[in-house]
Write a protein that holds these residues in place. Structure first.
Motif, mmCIF file in Angstrom:
data_model
loop_
_atom_site.group_PDB
_atom_site.id
_atom_site.type_symbol
_atom_site.label_atom_id
_atom_site.label_comp_id
_atom_site.label_asym_id
_atom_site.label_seq_id
_atom_site.Cartn_x
_atom_site.Cartn_y
_atom_site.Cartn_z
ATOM 1 N N ALA A 1 0.847 -1.413 0.115
ATOM 2 C CA ALA A 1 -0.126 0.037 0.075
ATOM 3 C C ALA A 1 0.763 1.253 -0.058
ATOM 4 C CB ALA A 1 -1.041 0.096 1.285
ATOM 5 N N HIS B 1 -6.976 0.791 1.937
ATOM 6 C CA HIS B 1 -5.943 0.901 0.828
ATOM 7 C C HIS B 1 -6.153 0.311 -0.483
ATOM 8 C CE1 HIS B 1 -3.152 2.914 3.612
ATOM 9 N NE2 HIS B 1 -3.612 2.118 4.614
ATOM 10 N N LEU C 1 -6.943 -2.822 -1.160
ATOM 11 C CA LEU C 1 -6.390 -4.187 -1.056
ATOM 12 C C LEU C 1 -7.477 -5.410 -1.022
ATOM 13 C CD1 LEU C 1 -3.046 -3.808 0.912
ATOM 14 C CD2 LEU C 1 -3.412 -3.995 -1.757
#
Ligand code: GSH
Length: 235
Positions: A25, A80, A82
């Motif tokens: 990230a 982030h 993800l």
């Protein structure tokens, strides 16, 4: 504000799954216990937090203290990008992570099959039996599962759709760790599951991950972590 990661300073261990997500990230973070006086801060946080973690790793951000690897990654995934934002995608990624956590426990138990509180040297015969079974029956079952997901048309290069998630980073770490711990077994097994090695390579080639792996922040594997190389267990 930088995240504060609390984990043991000399091992990759379970903290590494969090480090990989933070690194991918590009997030600012402090690996607290690797700093002078950091272990004392870690122990005191375990004792004094109102929502304490049972064990490291845990992550502090603002007012939040988050424990359990899969829970930390659930949070970082949202913050982030993800993990997918939709409920089905978010829960699927979390489910994969929990399955990876099960696998990690089984790998840990190859060298500590009787008790975490005993030394490996106190449980060697049992470790040999456990490792043999993990290599023969459990790794193939987990590998077949993750391979099937990676070769499913909806996966497209990554476990969850067309973008990497924290689950891909974690599976990378498991493959790296197993290659370190059981090089002979992995040589035999990996040929049967080519999708796993391809995923490992894709993650290793991510610019932030490649930079991290080449940096001193990446602690080398060693015989205090989860993935330990004892040649007698790798036959
Ligand atoms: N399920 C927890 C496991 C945490 C855990 O077992 N942490 C280890 C280090 S990897 C530890 O310090 N354990 C101390 C203990 O269990 O007493 C997670 O995924 O975060």
């Amino acid at each position: 504000m930088a995240y504060e990661l609390f984990y043991w300073p000399d091992i990759q261990g379970r903290g590494e799954f969090v480090r990989l997500a933070l690194e991918e990230a590009g997030a600012e973070y402090v690996d607290v216990a690797r700093r002078k006086g950091g272990i004392e801060l870690l122990n005191s946080a375990l004792d004094t937090e109102s929502h304490p973690a049972f064990a490291p790793p845990f992550l502090k951000t603002g007012e939040l203290t988050i424990g359990q690897v899969a829970n930390i990654l659930l949070y970082l995934g949202e913050q982030h990008g993800l993990a997918p934002r939709t409920d089905p995608g978010r829960l699927w990624t979390h489910q994969l992570q929990l399955t990876i956590a099960d696998l990690v426990t089984e790998i840990h138990d190859t060298h500590h099959p009787i008790a975490t509180s005993l030394y490996y040297e106190d449980q060697k015969p049992e470790a040999q039996r456990r490792a043999a079974d993990v290599i023969e029956t459990r790794l193939p079952k987990f590998f077949a599962y993750f391979s099937r997901i990676l070769t499913n048309p909806e996966a497209r290069d990554w476990l969850v759709g067309d973008k990497p998630t924290y689950a891909d980073l974690s599976l990378f770490q498991v493959i790296e760790g197993l290659r370190y711990a059981f090089p002979n077994a992995m040589k035999r097994l990996e040929g049967e599951y080519p999708a796993l090695a391809l995923l490992r390579d894709r993650v290793a080639a991510r610019p932030n991950i490649a930079a991290y792996l080449a940096s001193p922040r990446r602690i080398p594997f060693n015989e205090n972590g989860i993935f330990r190389h004892y040649p007698e267990l790798d036959e």
